[in-house]
Design a protein around this motif. Structure first.
Motif, PDB file in Angstrom:
ATOM      1  N   THR A 210      -4.465  75.788 -47.443  1.00 19.75           N
ATOM      2  CA  THR A 210      -4.888  75.054 -48.647  1.00 19.75           C
ATOM      3  C   THR A 210      -4.626  73.555 -48.473  1.00 19.75           C
ATOM      4  OG1 THR A 210      -4.443  76.989 -50.003  1.00 19.75           O
ATOM      5  CG2 THR A 210      -4.578  74.885 -51.160  1.00 19.75           C
ATOM      6  N   MET A 211      -3.452  73.226 -47.890  1.00 16.34           N
ATOM      7  CA  MET A 211      -3.144  71.803 -47.675  1.00 16.34           C
ATOM      8  C   MET A 211      -4.108  71.197 -46.652  1.00 16.34           C
ATOM      9  SD  MET A 211       0.444  69.949 -46.835  1.00 16.34           S
ATOM     10  CE  MET A 211       1.133  70.019 -48.455  1.00 16.34           C
ATOM     11  N   LEU A 212      -4.359  71.953 -45.587  1.00 14.46           N
ATOM     12  CA  LEU A 212      -5.287  71.494 -44.546  1.00 14.46           C
ATOM     13  C   LEU A 212      -6.691  71.292 -45.127  1.00 14.46           C
ATOM     14  CD1 LEU A 212      -5.301  71.141 -41.390  1.00 14.46           C
ATOM     15  CD2 LEU A 212      -6.192  73.452 -41.276  1.00 14.46           C
ATOM     16  N   GLY A 213      -7.141  72.269 -45.920  1.00 12.93           N
ATOM     17  CA  GLY A 213      -8.484  72.211 -46.504  1.00 12.93           C
ATOM     18  C   GLY A 213      -8.622  71.039 -47.466  1.00 12.93           C
ATOM     19  N   ALA A 214      -7.599  70.846 -48.301  1.00 10.23           N
ATOM     20  CA  ALA A 214      -7.652  69.737 -49.272  1.00 10.23           C
ATOM     21  C   ALA A 214      -7.666  68.405 -48.524  1.00 10.23           C
ATOM     22  CB  ALA A 214      -6.459  69.822 -50.218  1.00 10.23           C
ATOM     23  N   ALA A 215      -6.854  68.310 -47.467  1.00 12.54           N
ATOM     24  CA  ALA A 215      -6.803  67.071 -46.675  1.00 12.54           C
ATOM     25  C   ALA A 215      -8.173  66.813 -46.033  1.00 12.54           C
ATOM     26  CB  ALA A 215      -5.717  67.178 -45.610  1.00 12.54           C
ATOM     27  N   LYS A 216      -8.811  67.866 -45.550  1.00 15.23           N
ATOM     28  CA  LYS A 216     -10.145  67.725 -44.927  1.00 15.23           C
ATOM     29  C   LYS A 216     -11.176  67.255 -45.939  1.00 15.23           C
ATOM     30  CE  LYS A 216     -11.617  69.986 -40.828  1.00 15.23           C
ATOM     31  NZ  LYS A 216     -11.850  71.149 -40.034  1.00 15.23           N
ATOM     32  N   MET A 217     -11.083  67.799 -47.167  1.00 18.95           N
ATOM     33  CA  MET A 217     -12.008  67.367 -48.224  1.00 18.95           C
ATOM     34  C   MET A 217     -11.856  65.858 -48.472  1.00 18.95           C
ATOM     35  SD  MET A 217     -13.839  69.931 -49.480  1.00 18.95           S
ATOM     36  CE  MET A 217     -14.323  69.500 -51.136  1.00 18.95           C
ATOM     37  N   ILE A 218     -10.621  65.381 -48.482  1.00 21.49           N
ATOM     38  CA  ILE A 218     -10.374  63.950 -48.709  1.00 21.49           C
ATOM     39  C   ILE A 218     -10.945  63.124 -47.547  1.00 21.49           C
ATOM     40  CG2 ILE A 218      -8.548  62.174 -48.797  1.00 21.49           C
ATOM     41  CD1 ILE A 218      -8.306  63.636 -51.321  1.00 21.49           C
ATOM     42  N   LEU A 219     -10.727  63.598 -46.311  1.00 24.01           N
ATOM     43  CA  LEU A 219     -11.160  62.822 -45.149  1.00 24.01           C
ATOM     44  C   LEU A 219     -12.666  62.871 -44.933  1.00 24.01           C
ATOM     45  CD1 LEU A 219      -8.292  63.723 -42.643  1.00 24.01           C
ATOM     46  CD2 LEU A 219      -8.725  61.483 -43.654  1.00 24.01           C
ATOM     47  N   GLU A 220     -13.284  63.992 -45.316  1.00 26.67           N
ATOM     48  CA  GLU A 220     -14.710  64.155 -45.010  1.00 26.67           C
ATOM     49  C   GLU A 220     -15.641  63.734 -46.142  1.00 26.67           C
ATOM     50  OE1 GLU A 220     -15.415  67.988 -43.230  1.00 26.67           O
ATOM     51  OE2 GLU A 220     -14.007  67.539 -41.604  1.00 26.67           O
ATOM     52  N   THR A 221     -15.085  63.455 -47.315  1.00 22.67           N
ATOM     53  CA  THR A 221     -15.920  62.882 -48.380  1.00 22.67           C
ATOM     54  C   THR A 221     -15.338  61.494 -48.659  1.00 22.67           C
ATOM     55  OG1 THR A 221     -14.518  63.555 -50.229  1.00 22.67           O
ATOM     56  CG2 THR A 221     -16.118  65.180 -49.458  1.00 22.67           C
TER      57      THR A 221
END
Ligand SMILES: NC(=O)c1ccc[n+]([C@@H]2O[C@H](COP(=O)([O-])OP(=O)(O)OC[C@H]3O[C@@H](n4cnc5c(N)ncnc54)[C@H](OP(=O)(O)O)[C@@H]3O)[C@@H](O)[C@H]2O)c1
Length: 271
Positions: A210-221
Motif C-alpha cells: 500500500t505504501m509502495l502503491g501510494a508512493a508510485k501514484m504520487i510519483l507517476e501523476t
C-alpha cells in the motif's frame, strides 16, 4: 551519457560504497573493469571482487589517481583524514563526490588546493535496493558536467534531485531520516491489523505494498497528494472514518515536527 568510459573510484567499500558500485554495474552504466574501490579491510576487498567483480586496492591515493569520478563513502569521522590523504593527488579534471553526512562543502574544499570539483550528496538507505532518494549539491568549482555525472550516478540508485547545500539539512530531515519514519508508520499499521485478527505476514505484505502503491501514484501523476486522498475518500465512508482518527491524533503536525527536529539535529551535527 556523462558516465560513458569514465573510471569510477570509491573510497570506502562499506554498505553505501557497495550499493553505489553495484547499482552502477547492475544498471549497465559502468563496467566492473572501470570501477576501483579502496577499503582498509582485506576481507572486504576480497568480498567486493567476488560479489561485483570490481578492482580493489588498500591504497586510497592509487584509486584516486586511476579514476575520473571519485566517491568518498567512508563514515563522517573518517572523512577529514581521507580528504587530507588524497588532496595531493586530486586534480581539477576529476569530480569528487562526498556522501558523508554533515561534512560541508566548505570544509571539504578547505582540505583541497585549487579548483577541484566537489559535489555533496545526501542519499538514503533504500539506495541499497535501487530505490534511493538522493539530493545533490554542487561545490564552488563543480560545473554542469560534474553535476550531470553525480545526477546520473544517483539516478541509477533510485531518484536524484539537485538542491543548494543550504537545504541539505532539510533533505536529511525528509528523505535521509525518512525511511525510519516510514518503517514506524508501517509497523503501526501492521500492528493495527494484527490487533483485528489479520496474520502478521499478510498485514506486512498489504501494508508495504500500500505504501509502495501510494508512493508510485504520487510519483507517476502530477497530482497534489490532497487530490489523490480525496479521490479515495467517499463521503460517510470507511476512509473518511480512518482519516478522522489520524487528524484527531494530530498526525500532520507530528510528521511536520519530525522533519524539523531531524533537520535541526543535522544542522547541529555539521556545525
Ligand atoms: N548508509 C546510509 O544509508 C547512508 C545515507 C546517507 C549517507 N551515508 C553516508 O555514507 C557514508 C558511508 O556509510 P556506510 O553506511 O556505507 O558506512 P560503512 O558501511 O562503515 O562503510 C565505510 C567503509 O569504509 C572503510 N574505511 C574506513 N576507513 C577507511 C579509510 N581510511 N580508507 C578507506 N576505507 C576506509 C570501512 O572499513 P571498516 O568498517 O573496517 O572501518 C568500511 O568498509 C557515511 O559517511 C554516511 O554518512 C550513508
Amino acid at each position: 551519457m556523462p558516465l560513458k568510459g569514465k573510471k569510477i573510484g570509491v573510497i570506502g567499500g562499506g554498505a553505501m560504497g557497495e550499493a553505489l558500485a553495484g547499482g552502477l554495474i547492475r544498471t549497465g552504466l559502468v563496467e566492473p573493469a572501470l570501477v576501483y574501490i579502496s577499503d582498509v579491510s582485506a576481507e572486504r576487498r576480497e568480498q567486493l571482487q567476488e560479489k561485483i567483480g570490481v578492482n580493489t586496492s588498500a591504497d586510497n591515493c592509487a584509486v584516486v589517481k586511476q579514476a575520473d569520478i571519485i566517491i568518498i563513502a567512508v563514515k563522517p569521522h573518517v572523512a577529514p583524514p581521507v580528504w587530507q590523504e588524497i588532496a595531493a593527488v586530486a586534480g581539477p579534471r576529476q569530480v569528487f563526490i562526498s556522501i558523508a553526512a554533515g561534512v560541508t562543502i566548505s570544509r571539504i574544499e578547505s582540505y583541497l588546493s585549487g579548483p577541484i570539483p566537489v559535489v555533496r550528496v545526501m542519499p538514503n538507505t533504500p539506495a541499497l535496493v535501487g530505490e534511493g532518494a538522493s539530493a545533490v549539491s554542487p561545490g564552488s568549482y563543480a560545473g554542469k558536467e560534474s553535476i550531470e555525472a553525480a545526477m546520473a550516478i544517483f539516478n541509477a540508485l533510485g531518484r536524484a534531485v539537485q538542491v543548494p547545500e543550504s537545504l541539505l539539512d532539510c533533505v536529511t530531515g525528509l528523505s535521509g531520516s525518512g525511511p525510519a519514519y516510514m518503517y514506524l508508520i508501517l509497523e503501526s499499521l501492521i500492528d493495527g491489523a494484527v490487533r483485528l485478527g489479520l496474520p502478521h505476514n499478510t498485514a506486512r505484505e498489504l501494508a508495504a505494498q500500500t505504501m509502495l502503491g501510494a508512493a508510485k501514484m504520487i510519483l507517476e501523476t502530477t497530482d497534489h497528494p490532497a487530490k489523490l486522498k480525496n479521490m479515495v475518500t467517499t463521503p460517510g465512508g470507511t476512509t473518511a472514518a480512518g482519516l478522522f482518527a489520524l487528524e484527531e491524533g494530530a498526525l500532520r503536525p507530528v510528521l511536520m515536527k519530525a522533519v524539523a527536529e531531524a533537520a535541526r539535529r543535522s544542522r547541529e551535527m555539521s556545525g
